[in-house]
Scaffold this motif. Sequence first.
Motif, PDB file in Angstrom:
ATOM      1  N   ARG A 152     111.850  88.852 126.080  1.00 36.77           N
ATOM      2  CA  ARG A 152     110.829  87.885 125.659  1.00 36.77           C
ATOM      3  C   ARG A 152     109.430  88.333 126.101  1.00 36.77           C
ATOM      4  NH1 ARG A 152     113.428  81.969 127.173  1.00 36.77           N
ATOM      5  NH2 ARG A 152     114.501  81.593 125.180  1.00 36.77           N
ATOM      6  N   SER A 153     109.353  88.901 127.283  1.00 35.29           N
ATOM      7  CA  SER A 153     108.058  89.333 127.797  1.00 35.29           C
ATOM      8  C   SER A 153     107.483  90.460 126.953  1.00 35.29           C
ATOM      9  CB  SER A 153     108.207  89.774 129.257  1.00 35.29           C
ATOM     10  OG  SER A 153     108.639  88.688 130.070  1.00 35.29           O
ATOM     11  N   TYR A 154     108.332  91.399 126.544  1.00 32.52           N
ATOM     12  CA  TYR A 154     107.853  92.475 125.674  1.00 32.52           C
ATOM     13  C   TYR A 154     107.426  91.935 124.320  1.00 32.52           C
ATOM     14  CZ  TYR A 154     108.706  96.463 128.667  1.00 32.52           C
ATOM     15  OH  TYR A 154     108.620  97.388 129.683  1.00 32.52           O
ATOM     16  N   ARG A 155     108.116  90.921 123.834  1.00 27.41           N
ATOM     17  CA  ARG A 155     107.716  90.302 122.573  1.00 27.41           C
ATOM     18  C   ARG A 155     106.335  89.638 122.715  1.00 27.41           C
ATOM     19  NH1 ARG A 155     111.302  89.472 118.505  1.00 27.41           N
ATOM     20  NH2 ARG A 155     109.976  87.779 117.776  1.00 27.41           N
ATOM     21  N   ARG A 156     106.148  88.890 123.777  1.00 27.37           N
ATOM     22  CA  ARG A 156     104.934  88.091 123.931  1.00 27.37           C
ATOM     23  C   ARG A 156     103.720  88.926 124.306  1.00 27.37           C
ATOM     24  NH1 ARG A 156     107.898  83.032 127.125  1.00 27.37           N
ATOM     25  NH2 ARG A 156     109.161  82.376 125.338  1.00 27.37           N
ATOM     26  N   GLN A 157     103.934  89.909 125.180  1.00 32.96           N
ATOM     27  CA  GLN A 157     102.791  90.704 125.618  1.00 32.96           C
ATOM     28  C   GLN A 157     102.430  91.811 124.636  1.00 32.96           C
ATOM     29  OE1 GLN A 157     102.894  91.835 129.706  1.00 32.96           O
ATOM     30  NE2 GLN A 157     101.220  93.304 129.542  1.00 32.96           N
ATOM     31  N   TYR A 158     103.447  92.420 124.020  1.00 36.66           N
ATOM     32  CA  TYR A 158     103.201  93.593 123.185  1.00 36.66           C
ATOM     33  C   TYR A 158     103.571  93.400 121.714  1.00 36.66           C
ATOM     34  CZ  TYR A 158     103.014  95.793 127.807  1.00 36.66           C
ATOM     35  OH  TYR A 158     102.716  96.116 129.101  1.00 36.66           O
ATOM     36  N   GLY A 159     104.177  92.261 121.367  1.00 37.34           N
ATOM     37  CA  GLY A 159     104.587  92.051 119.982  1.00 37.34           C
ATOM     38  C   GLY A 159     105.785  92.883 119.580  1.00 37.34           C
ATOM     39  N   ALA A 160     106.591  93.317 120.550  1.00 39.47           N
ATOM     40  CA  ALA A 160     107.750  94.154 120.256  1.00 39.47           C
ATOM     41  C   ALA A 160     108.797  93.369 119.478  1.00 39.47           C
ATOM     42  CB  ALA A 160     108.356  94.690 121.554  1.00 39.47           C
ATOM     43  N   SER A 161     109.416  94.016 118.509  1.00 39.23           N
ATOM     44  CA  SER A 161     110.438  93.382 117.676  1.00 39.23           C
ATOM     45  C   SER A 161     111.801  93.523 118.359  1.00 39.23           C
ATOM     46  CB  SER A 161     110.462  94.018 116.283  1.00 39.23           C
ATOM     47  OG  SER A 161     111.377  93.362 115.441  1.00 39.23           O
ATOM     48  N   TYR A 162     111.894  92.941 119.561  1.00 36.72           N
ATOM     49  CA  TYR A 162     113.098  93.024 120.378  1.00 36.72           C
ATOM     50  C   TYR A 162     113.768  91.651 120.421  1.00 36.72           C
ATOM     51  CZ  TYR A 162     111.306  97.538 122.064  1.00 36.72           C
ATOM     52  OH  TYR A 162     110.845  98.830 122.141  1.00 36.72           O
ATOM     53  N   ILE A 163     115.102  91.639 120.355  1.00 37.47           N
ATOM     54  CA  ILE A 163     115.853  90.389 120.221  1.00 37.47           C
ATOM     55  C   ILE A 163     117.066  90.385 121.157  1.00 37.47           C
ATOM     56  CG2 ILE A 163     115.118  89.922 117.860  1.00 37.47           C
ATOM     57  CD1 ILE A 163     117.752  91.162 116.893  1.00 37.47           C
ATOM     58  N   CYS A 164     117.657  89.195 121.337  1.00 41.07           N
ATOM     59  CA  CYS A 164     118.808  89.025 122.231  1.00 41.07           C
ATOM     60  C   CYS A 164     119.936  88.298 121.513  1.00 41.07           C
ATOM     61  CB  CYS A 164     118.426  88.200 123.462  1.00 41.07           C
ATOM     62  SG  CYS A 164     117.086  88.875 124.454  1.00 41.07           S
ATOM     63  N   ALA A 165     121.164  88.718 121.786  1.00 34.47           N
ATOM     64  CA  ALA A 165     122.356  88.024 121.300  1.00 34.47           C
ATOM     65  C   ALA A 165     123.217  87.643 122.485  1.00 34.47           C
ATOM     66  CB  ALA A 165     123.150  88.910 120.341  1.00 34.47           C
ATOM     67  N   MET A 166     123.802  86.436 122.444  1.00 32.32           N
ATOM     68  CA  MET A 166     124.644  85.932 123.521  1.00 32.32           C
ATOM     69  C   MET A 166     126.066  85.739 123.002  1.00 32.32           C
ATOM     70  SD  MET A 166     122.615  85.842 126.074  1.00 32.32           S
ATOM     71  CE  MET A 166     121.507  87.101 125.403  1.00 32.32           C
ATOM     72  N   PRO A 167     126.932  86.731 123.167  1.00 33.04           N
ATOM     73  CA  PRO A 167     128.308  86.602 122.672  1.00 33.04           C
ATOM     74  C   PRO A 167     129.153  85.689 123.550  1.00 33.04           C
ATOM     75  CG  PRO A 167     127.659  88.908 123.000  1.00 33.04           C
ATOM     76  CD  PRO A 167     126.666  88.063 123.704  1.00 33.04           C
ATOM     77  N   THR A 168     130.143  85.086 122.943  1.00 33.09           N
ATOM     78  CA  THR A 168     131.160  84.356 123.681  1.00 33.09           C
ATOM     79  C   THR A 168     132.153  85.346 124.279  1.00 33.09           C
ATOM     80  OG1 THR A 168     132.695  82.497 123.535  1.00 33.09           O
ATOM     81  CG2 THR A 168     132.693  84.049 121.689  1.00 33.09           C
ATOM     82  N   ASN A 169     133.308  84.886 124.756  1.00 29.73           N
ATOM     83  CA  ASN A 169     134.333  85.775 125.301  1.00 29.73           C
ATOM     84  C   ASN A 169     134.838  86.712 124.198  1.00 29.73           C
ATOM     85  OD1 ASN A 169     134.902  84.497 128.102  1.00 29.73           O
ATOM     86  ND2 ASN A 169     134.926  82.776 126.689  1.00 29.73           N
ATOM     87  N   LEU A 170     134.843  88.003 124.497  1.00 26.32           N
ATOM     88  CA  LEU A 170     135.194  89.007 123.503  1.00 26.32           C
ATOM     89  C   LEU A 170     136.515  89.686 123.840  1.00 26.32           C
ATOM     90  CD1 LEU A 170     131.675  90.650 123.326  1.00 26.32           C
ATOM     91  CD2 LEU A 170     132.643  89.058 121.647  1.00 26.32           C
ATOM     92  N   TYR A 171     137.147  90.219 122.816  1.00 30.11           N
ATOM     93  CA  TYR A 171     138.384  90.971 122.995  1.00 30.11           C
ATOM     94  C   TYR A 171     138.541  91.903 121.806  1.00 30.11           C
ATOM     95  CZ  TYR A 171     140.564  88.288 119.265  1.00 30.11           C
ATOM     96  OH  TYR A 171     140.864  87.742 118.031  1.00 30.11           O
ATOM     97  N   GLY A 172     139.472  92.847 121.927  1.00 28.37           N
ATOM     98  CA  GLY A 172     139.735  93.740 120.803  1.00 28.37           C
ATOM     99  C   GLY A 172     140.142  95.122 121.273  1.00 28.37           C
ATOM    100  N   PRO A 173     140.296  96.063 120.342  1.00 30.63           N
ATOM    101  CA  PRO A 173     140.698  97.431 120.686  1.00 30.63           C
ATOM    102  C   PRO A 173     139.705  98.059 121.660  1.00 30.63           C
ATOM    103  CG  PRO A 173     140.822  97.073 118.318  1.00 30.63           C
ATOM    104  CD  PRO A 173     140.139  95.869 118.888  1.00 30.63           C
ATOM    105  N   GLY A 174     140.242  98.724 122.680  1.00 26.06           N
ATOM    106  CA  GLY A 174     139.384  99.332 123.688  1.00 26.06           C
ATOM    107  C   GLY A 174     139.040  98.419 124.834  1.00 26.06           C
ATOM    108  N   ASP A 175     139.663  97.242 124.911  1.00 23.73           N
ATOM    109  CA  ASP A 175     139.389  96.299 125.985  1.00 23.73           C
ATOM    110  C   ASP A 175     139.851  96.864 127.325  1.00 23.73           C
ATOM    111  OD1 ASP A 175     138.556  93.941 127.189  1.00 23.73           O
ATOM    112  OD2 ASP A 175     139.494  92.663 125.671  1.00 23.73           O
ATOM    113  N   ASN A 176     139.412  96.224 128.403  1.00 27.02           N
ATOM    114  CA  ASN A 176     139.771  96.606 129.755  1.00 27.02           C
ATOM    115  C   ASN A 176     141.001  95.815 130.191  1.00 27.02           C
ATOM    116  OD1 ASN A 176     139.865  97.221 132.514  1.00 27.02           O
ATOM    117  ND2 ASN A 176     138.313  95.690 133.002  1.00 27.02           N
ATOM    118  N   PHE A 177     142.095  96.515 130.488  1.00 26.04           N
ATOM    119  CA  PHE A 177     143.354  95.866 130.848  1.00 26.04           C
ATOM    120  C   PHE A 177     143.678  95.986 132.331  1.00 26.04           C
ATOM    121  CE2 PHE A 177     143.635  96.188 126.318  1.00 26.04           C
ATOM    122  CZ  PHE A 177     144.433  95.134 125.920  1.00 26.04           C
TER     123      PHE A 177
END
Length: 322
Positions: A152-177
């Motif tokens: 957010r700071s880079y967006r506000r100070q410099y106008g950077a087109s940077y974004i955030c995603a907040m995933p829920t609990n994930l699973y799938g091939p390559g998971d840590n067992f």
Amino acid sequence: MEDLLATPARVYVAGHRGLVGAAVARCLVSHGHEVLVRTRSELDLRDANATAAFLRDTRPDAVVLAAARVGGIMANSTHPVPFIEDNLRIQLSVISAAYAAGVRRLLFLGSSCIYPKLAQQPIQEEALLTGPLEPTNEPYALAKIAGIVQVRSYRRQYGASYICAMPTNLYGPGDNFDLESSHVLPALIRRFHEAKRDGLDEVVLWGSGSPRREFLHVDDLADACVTLLRRYDGDMPVNVGCGDDLTIRELARLVGEVVGYQGRSTFDTTKPDGTPRKLLDISRMTALGWEPRIALRDGIGSTYASWLSSGQSRSAVGAESQ
């Protein structure tokens, strides 16, 4: 709608060997993009100078920051220092170096644990910083919150087109067992698999079984990441989930059925439950035209099959992904 990630783009995926990074890399390639990767032996992202030099030399069009120190309740509870320090170093290093190198787009991947322990359900993005966190993973959550604020700071100070995603609990091939550092779903798969293999009548699981959790297949997340890179340029982090949840007890029953374990499950209530419920409001994500496709039972089945075929069912898997 303007495509914010022109095809073909050169995209550096930080953490390409991890569960999320590998899926994002596969998805980007399937959409016609060039993916840049480096292993940890080639580039330690905690090293700010090395990271800056790499991005300055390669100058990708976009960066997906999926590299992180991750783990379940046990790992977070027993090793809190690397969960805050490693993640802070990686985030500070990659985000600042990306901007210095002129990287136009960046996607930072956080976690649903950033939200207050007792947030109103389903959790909206506006709930961030409105209450106390779940103590068992507070160091990791605070590191991820710092990453959001940095973006957010880079967006506000410099106008950077940077974004955030907040995933829920994930699973799938390559998971840590690995049982000492894995999240609940792969841990259940391994516990039931080994109980079936060893002919055990009972599997004892942590907690009461009553907390509710939402699970998203990592390939659905990867598709969401590409959608966000193409279509989203806002200040607010965006939740990514499936819009439905179930109790840990129900999840255990489902995993047992998929694995084929015939014994019983009991719960050790002296162990921590974690957050009572974490169901994300995904309306921002679905408004972009994305929706999950992989049903939980099908996803558990393919994850189990992938783990068996990889041969990793006979050895522990590390928890750090870069």
